[in-house]
Motif scaffolding. Structure first.
Motif, PDB file in Angstrom:
ATOM      1  N   UNK A   1      40.558-106.679  49.478  1.00  0.00           N
ATOM      2  CA  UNK A   1      39.420-107.441  48.941  1.00  0.00           C
ATOM      3  C   UNK A   1      38.164-107.226  49.778  1.00  0.00           C
ATOM      4  N   UNK A   2      38.325-107.130  51.102  1.00  0.00           N
ATOM      5  CA  UNK A   2      37.168-106.944  51.973  1.00  0.00           C
ATOM      6  C   UNK A   2      36.442-105.626  51.709  1.00  0.00           C
ATOM      7  N   UNK A   3      37.146-104.669  51.152  1.00  0.00           N
ATOM      8  CA  UNK A   3      36.536-103.363  50.889  1.00  0.00           C
ATOM      9  C   UNK A   3      35.479-103.424  49.792  1.00  0.00           C
ATOM     10  N   UNK A   4      35.520-104.456  48.952  1.00  0.00           N
ATOM     11  CA  UNK A   4      34.560-104.534  47.841  1.00  0.00           C
ATOM     12  C   UNK A   4      33.444-105.537  48.088  1.00  0.00           C
ATOM     13  N   UNK A   5      33.421-106.128  49.283  1.00  0.00           N
ATOM     14  CA  UNK A   5      32.410-107.145  49.581  1.00  0.00           C
ATOM     15  C   UNK A   5      31.088-106.490  49.943  1.00  0.00           C
ATOM     16  N   UNK A   6      30.027-106.891  49.255  1.00  0.00           N
ATOM     17  CA  UNK A   6      28.680-106.429  49.574  1.00  0.00           C
ATOM     18  C   UNK A   6      27.986-107.482  50.435  1.00  0.00           C
ATOM     19  N   UNK A   7      27.206-107.073  51.441  1.00  0.00           N
ATOM     20  CA  UNK A   7      26.491-108.051  52.261  1.00  0.00           C
ATOM     21  C   UNK A   7      25.657-108.980  51.375  1.00  0.00           C
ATOM     22  N   UNK A   8      25.795-110.277  51.576  1.00  0.00           N
ATOM     23  CA  UNK A   8      25.130-111.266  50.724  1.00  0.00           C
ATOM     24  C   UNK A   8      24.642-112.428  51.580  1.00  0.00           C
ATOM     25  N   UNK A   9      23.435-112.905  51.285  1.00  0.00           N
ATOM     26  CA  UNK A   9      22.855-114.039  52.012  1.00  0.00           C
ATOM     27  C   UNK A   9      22.246-114.997  50.998  1.00  0.00           C
TER      28      UNK A   9
ATOM     29  N   UNK B   1      19.965-121.522  45.091  1.00  0.00           N
ATOM     30  CA  UNK B   1      20.716-120.549  44.278  1.00  0.00           C
ATOM     31  C   UNK B   1      20.059-119.176  44.192  1.00  0.00           C
ATOM     32  N   UNK B   2      19.397-118.747  45.264  1.00  0.00           N
ATOM     33  CA  UNK B   2      18.817-117.405  45.345  1.00  0.00           C
ATOM     34  C   UNK B   2      19.619-116.604  46.356  1.00  0.00           C
ATOM     35  N   UNK B   3      20.130-115.453  45.943  1.00  0.00           N
ATOM     36  CA  UNK B   3      21.052-114.673  46.776  1.00  0.00           C
ATOM     37  C   UNK B   3      20.543-113.250  46.969  1.00  0.00           C
ATOM     38  N   UNK B   4      20.277-112.923  48.235  1.00  0.00           N
ATOM     39  CA  UNK B   4      19.941-111.555  48.632  1.00  0.00           C
ATOM     40  C   UNK B   4      21.232-110.775  48.760  1.00  0.00           C
ATOM     41  N   UNK B   5      21.237-109.525  48.307  1.00  0.00           N
ATOM     42  CA  UNK B   5      22.428-108.700  48.449  1.00  0.00           C
ATOM     43  C   UNK B   5      22.049-107.240  48.619  1.00  0.00           C
ATOM     44  N   UNK B   6      22.915-106.502  49.272  1.00  0.00           N
ATOM     45  CA  UNK B   6      22.731-105.059  49.418  1.00  0.00           C
ATOM     46  C   UNK B   6      23.855-104.362  48.679  1.00  0.00           C
ATOM     47  N   UNK B   7      23.486-103.522  47.722  1.00  0.00           N
ATOM     48  CA  UNK B   7      24.441-102.743  46.939  1.00  0.00           C
ATOM     49  C   UNK B   7      24.182-101.273  47.219  1.00  0.00           C
TER      50      UNK B   7
ATOM     51  N   UNK C   1      14.258-104.914  53.111  1.00  0.00           N
ATOM     52  CA  UNK C   1      13.662-106.227  53.393  1.00  0.00           C
ATOM     53  C   UNK C   1      14.772-107.209  53.726  1.00  0.00           C
ATOM     54  N   UNK C   2      14.867-107.675  54.961  1.00  0.00           N
ATOM     55  CA  UNK C   2      15.896-108.659  55.306  1.00  0.00           C
ATOM     56  C   UNK C   2      15.709-109.949  54.510  1.00  0.00           C
ATOM     57  N   UNK C   3      16.794-110.658  54.290  1.00  0.00           N
ATOM     58  CA  UNK C   3      16.751-111.889  53.508  1.00  0.00           C
ATOM     59  C   UNK C   3      15.774-112.897  54.100  1.00  0.00           C
ATOM     60  N   UNK C   4      15.711-112.977  55.426  1.00  0.00           N
ATOM     61  CA  UNK C   4      14.861-113.979  56.071  1.00  0.00           C
ATOM     62  C   UNK C   4      13.393-113.779  55.715  1.00  0.00           C
ATOM     63  N   UNK C   5      13.004-112.527  55.430  1.00  0.00           N
ATOM     64  CA  UNK C   5      11.601-112.260  55.100  1.00  0.00           C
ATOM     65  C   UNK C   5      11.244-112.686  53.679  1.00  0.00           C
ATOM     66  N   UNK C   6      12.240-113.060  52.889  1.00  0.00           N
ATOM     67  CA  UNK C   6      11.980-113.520  51.523  1.00  0.00           C
ATOM     68  C   UNK C   6      11.855-115.030  51.427  1.00  0.00           C
ATOM     69  N   UNK C   7      12.179-115.746  52.499  1.00  0.00           N
ATOM     70  CA  UNK C   7      12.186-117.204  52.447  1.00  0.00           C
ATOM     71  C   UNK C   7      10.819-117.772  52.054  1.00  0.00           C
ATOM     72  N   UNK C   8       9.790-117.425  52.808  1.00  0.00           N
ATOM     73  CA  UNK C   8       8.448-117.930  52.516  1.00  0.00           C
ATOM     74  C   UNK C   8       7.938-117.466  51.165  1.00  0.00           C
TER      75      UNK C   8
END
Length: 286
Positions: free
Chosen positions: A162-170, A177-183, A241-248
């Protein structure tokens, strides 16, 4: 002797729940439940049960359980409910409520196997409407064995697979309910919004026509998903763009969006064109 006639007995038909476009409408954390059900790879969320159920058991919603099972009762008695499952008996909210109800009746350490539950209570009938959802995004599925002293080799193998299919998500913190992800090499923001679909599409069109739909110079709105009666606008990051930079920027966009939602003036020709363009870039998730 004449041939004995055989009468075929038809299996009893289970009455089905009526279709509901907004599966989780009225629940605390409706938008997060949609996200965890449809596109967040590894996360958990807790909600409280109604006092009328007279139980001290807790419930944890999990994006995915081993073997994509419907649910299980942990050794400590906590009920884990799988959101990303292979079955769908017509009303997801009814299915999930049936898993919880079954979990309340079986002993700890037991897997919950769901068959068509038919007509009955939905999540809205068993979840405390005054509880607050607590979402915990995970880096993988190692949490499956939390609290288990000696997990089996099968569980360890399932976690590794299962861990092999996990994409980084924040999950962003300043908006809901806003989710940053890297695919792969690309990054996206998928934001589940609670507004009525036509009104939201119109508001997004106003912002697009005004050049105010971006979350930064290189973060552009590219379309939306439609899931469980809600729209999920999607932004593409043209540069990392890191997730933290999308907060503001996300918080500022939410303010602009609310203003656009409150605008009842007729759309201009340019805004209608923008709306048509956004409508053509929708994908329905079933």
């Amino acid at each position: 002797m004449g041939k004995r006639s055989r009468r075929r007995v038809k299996p009893e038909k289970v009455e089905r729940m009526p279709f509901r476009a907004r599966t989780f409408e009225g629940l605390p954390g409706e938008c997060d439940l949609v996200a965890l059900r449809e596109f967040v790879p590894a996360a958990t969320a807790t909600l409280g049960l109604r006092k009328e159920l007279d139980t001290d058991r807790s419930v944890r919603f999990v994006t995915l359980l081993p073997s994509a099972s419907a649910g299980l009762v942990r050794p400590d008695g906590e009920i884990w409910v799988g959101l990303q499952v292979q079955h769908n008996f017509g009303d997801v909210s009814r299915d999930l409520a049936a898993v919880i109800q079954q979990g309340l009746e079986i002993p700890a350490g037991t897997e919950i196997v769901l068959t068509d539950p038919g007509v009955g209570e939905r999540l809205q009938d068993v979840i405390d409407p005054d509880s607050e959802i607590a979402v915990d995004v995970q880096e993988g599925f190692d949490f499956w064995t939390a609290g288990i002293d000696d997990p089996t080799g099968d569980v360890a193998a399932a976690i590794e697979q299962a861990n092999e299919i996990v994409s980084p998500t924040v999950r962003l913190e300043e908006v809901d309910a806003a989710y940053w992800t890297q695919l792969g090499e690309r990054q996206f923001l998928r934001w589940v919004m609670p507004y009525e679909e036509d009104a939201l599409l119109t508001a997004l069109a106003r912002l697009r026509a005004a050049g105010e739909d971006r979350l930064g110079e290189h973060v552009r709105l590219i379309g939306s998903f439609r899931a469980h009666g809600l729209l999920v606008p999607v932004w593409d990051m043209e540069e990392p763009t890191p997730a933290v930079e999308l907060e503001g920027p996300a918080a500022a966009f939410e303010g602009r969006l609310k203003e656009a939602l409150a605008d009842s003036t007729p759309l201009t020709t340019e805004q209608r064109g923008a709306r048509n363009g956004l409508a053509n870039r929708q994908i329905t998730v079933r």
